[in-house]
Design an enzyme around this catalytic site. Structure first.
Site, short mmCIF file in Angstrom:
data_model
loop_
_atom_site.label_atom_id
_atom_site.label_comp_id
_atom_site.label_asym_id
_atom_site.label_seq_id
_atom_site.Cartn_x
_atom_site.Cartn_y
_atom_site.Cartn_z
N GLU A 1 0.84 -1.20 0.00
CA GLU A 1 0.00 0.00 0.00
C GLU A 1 0.88 1.25 0.00
OE1 GLU A 1 -2.66 0.02 3.35
OE2 GLU A 1 -3.16 2.14 3.15
N ASP B 1 0.25 5.07 0.52
CA ASP B 1 -0.68 6.14 0.87
C ASP B 1 -0.12 7.47 0.41
OD1 ASP B 1 -2.38 4.33 2.06
OD2 ASP B 1 -1.49 4.57 4.05
#
Ligand SMILES: *[C@@H]1O[C@H](CO)[C@@H](O)[C@H](O)[C@H]1NC(C)=O
Ligand SMILES: *[C@@H]1O[C@H](CO)[C@@H](O)[C@H](O)[C@H]1NC(C)=O
Ligand SMILES: *[C@@H]1O[C@H](CO)[C@@H](O)[C@H](O)[C@H]1NC(C)=O
Length: 452
Positions: free
Chosen positions: A231, A233
């Site tokens: 991930e 962000d």
């Protein structure tokens, strides 16, 4: 870091478990974006947006009986993981009426609380699509940049307008898992570095066995499986604070995990899983510059502005840089004012120093650090645009002092100006029901081609 979901519940009729229902036609809102090859030389792409499967009406494949109501499964239709997937169907979405999602030209607005005919919806999570059955896969490294405009003037303490990338399968897991008949068209296949266990279906099976309904979220629970993947962000923010944070995983692609061995927000041992739940974050306020980001500050969140994120270099030496553009002016990211942690971008050296000075766990490095993050970015990732509130820690890790039992004068504790009592979901859902975030003008291309 922490992420939770609230789901529309009620009497809507929709598509399948992982079957597909036929009560409501699925029509993806259109959203354009631009691919640039040189400064001023960009091509418009006709993207579409899809809402995640978890928000959808889930009902018996024939008829209208809910398979899931509030935060409980129907024990006949969903008595075990497998039968649930063959008995239940996900339906199409009324994007505006049920979920408060509207797209227009190159922009997408997500409303926080939407009172529909049959249900009240809280927040949403959407993905950019290439066509009606495939997610767009953005390859962001090496030496590429991603730029968008955001208006979060109407996003107070406790809310998070998040734009980020995850290593989901392009087809939502359709090919890999034969019981998944819905796929990307219905927003299946989510994963992130918290290895979320609140998903109703993972790998084409219900997440039914060992499901525990949440005690403070009327729409959510935690199941026996989670879904992990890398991930990035790019943007987690409200009008008070912002952070950008890579989360590495030792296995980059979507991988199912079991129970508390998943780690992350939803598990007893946060650090037990394949992924790094904390990341290596740059939050300007946390890094000591309290006058940089916010209403009336250098980056003025009372108005729209542009966010640029660059992925420079590759492997362990990748650097993740940030610029803002507002009122025609390019604003470099704020410099850290923390002793022993110099810089205004994320590098392995910065992360090493920051984790040491703040005394934080350093799982980012253990799970492959910048090298594994670069691998995920190079392979291609799915763009997520979402709006959420936080049933685990009231978003205090983003916009307040956290942990709340530590003195806010200790470096790394203060992250923003919100009160430590703010961000309680029940409070923000009533007091800030009308909050919203708008993402627009997405551009993607080689370094320095999308802005300035
Ligand atoms: C659960 O599903 C069964 C089978 O469709 C149905 O008969 C029953 O009424 C449902 N239970 C609830 C509480 O909705
Ligand atoms: C269903 O999932 C649970 C974990 O949630 C697992 O323990 C169980 O073995 C699975 N059941 C079957 C029949 O595969
Ligand atoms: C991009 O622009 C910055 C700032 O003007 C400059 O320092 C950098 O070298 C440029 N990078 C490339 C690859 O052109």
């Amino acid at each position: 870091m922490h992420r939770s979901i609230a789901i529309a519940s009620g009497l809507l009729a929709v598509a399948s478990g992982q079957l597909v229902g036929t009560q409501q036609t699925e029509t993806h809102p259109s959203m354009t974006w631009q691919q640039c090859t040189a400064k001023g030389s960009c091509t418009t792409k006709n993207g579409k947006v899809v809402i995640d499967a978890n928000w959808r009406w889930l009902h018996a494949k024939t008829g209208y009986t809910n398979c899931y109501t509030g935060n409980e499964w129907n024990s006949t239709l969903c008595k075990d993981n497998k039968s649930c997937a063959s008995n239940c169907a996900l339906d199409g979405a009324d994007y505006k009426g049920t979920y408060g999602i509207t797209a227009s030209g190159n922009s997408l607005q997500l409303k926080f609380v939407t009172k529909g005919e049959f249900s009240t919806n809280i927040g949403s999570r959407t993905y950019m699509m290439k066509d009606d059955t495939t997610y767009e896969m953005y390859k962001l490294a090496p030496n590429l940049e991603f730029t968008f405009d955001v208006d979060l003037s109407n996003l107070p303490c406790g809310l998070n307008g998040a734009l980020y990338f995850v290593s989901m399968d392009a087809d939502g897991g359709l090919k890999k898992y034969s019981a998944n008949k819905a796929g990307a068209k219905y927003g299946t296949g989510y994963c992130d570095a918290q290895c979320p266990r609140d998903l109703k279906f993972i790998n084409g099976e219900g997440n039914v066995e060992n499901w525990q309904a949440s005690s403070n979220d009327a729409n959510a629970g935690v199941g026996g499986h989670g879904s992990c993947c890398a991930e990035m962000d790019i943007w987690e923010a409200n009008s008070v604070s912002t952070a950008y944070t890579p989360h590495s995983c030792s296995t980059v692609e979507q991988t199912r995990c079991d129970g508390d061995k998943c780690g992350g927000t939803y598990s007893a041992d946060r650090y037990a899983g394949l992924c790094d739940p904390d990341g290596c974050d740059f939050n300007s306020y946390r890094m000591g510059d309290t006058s940089f980001y916010g209403k009336g500050k250098t980056v003025d969140t009372s108005k729209k502005f542009t966010v640029v994120t660059q992925f420079v270099g590759t492997g362990d030496s990748m650097e993740i840089k940030r610029f803002y553009v507002q009122g025609g002016k390019v604003i470099p990211n704020s410099e850290s004012k923390i002793d022993g942690v110099p810089g205004n971008s994320l590098t392995t050296k910065f992360c090493d120093a920051q984790k040491k000075v703040f005394g934080d766990m350093y799982t980012f490095k253990d799970k492959g650090g910048m090298a594994n993050m670069a691998k995920a970015l190079t392979a291609g990732m799915v763009l997520v645009m979402s709006l959420w509130d936080d049933h685990y820690s009231n978003m205090l890790w983003l916009d307040s002092s956290y942990p709340t039992d530590k003195d806010a004068s200790i470096p790394g504790i203060a992250r923003g100006e919100c009160d430590t009592g703010s961000g309680v979901p029940a409070d923000v859902e009533s007091a800030s029901a009308g909050a919203s975030v708008t993402y627009s003008n997405i551009k993607y291309g080689p370094l320095n081609t999308t802005f300035g």
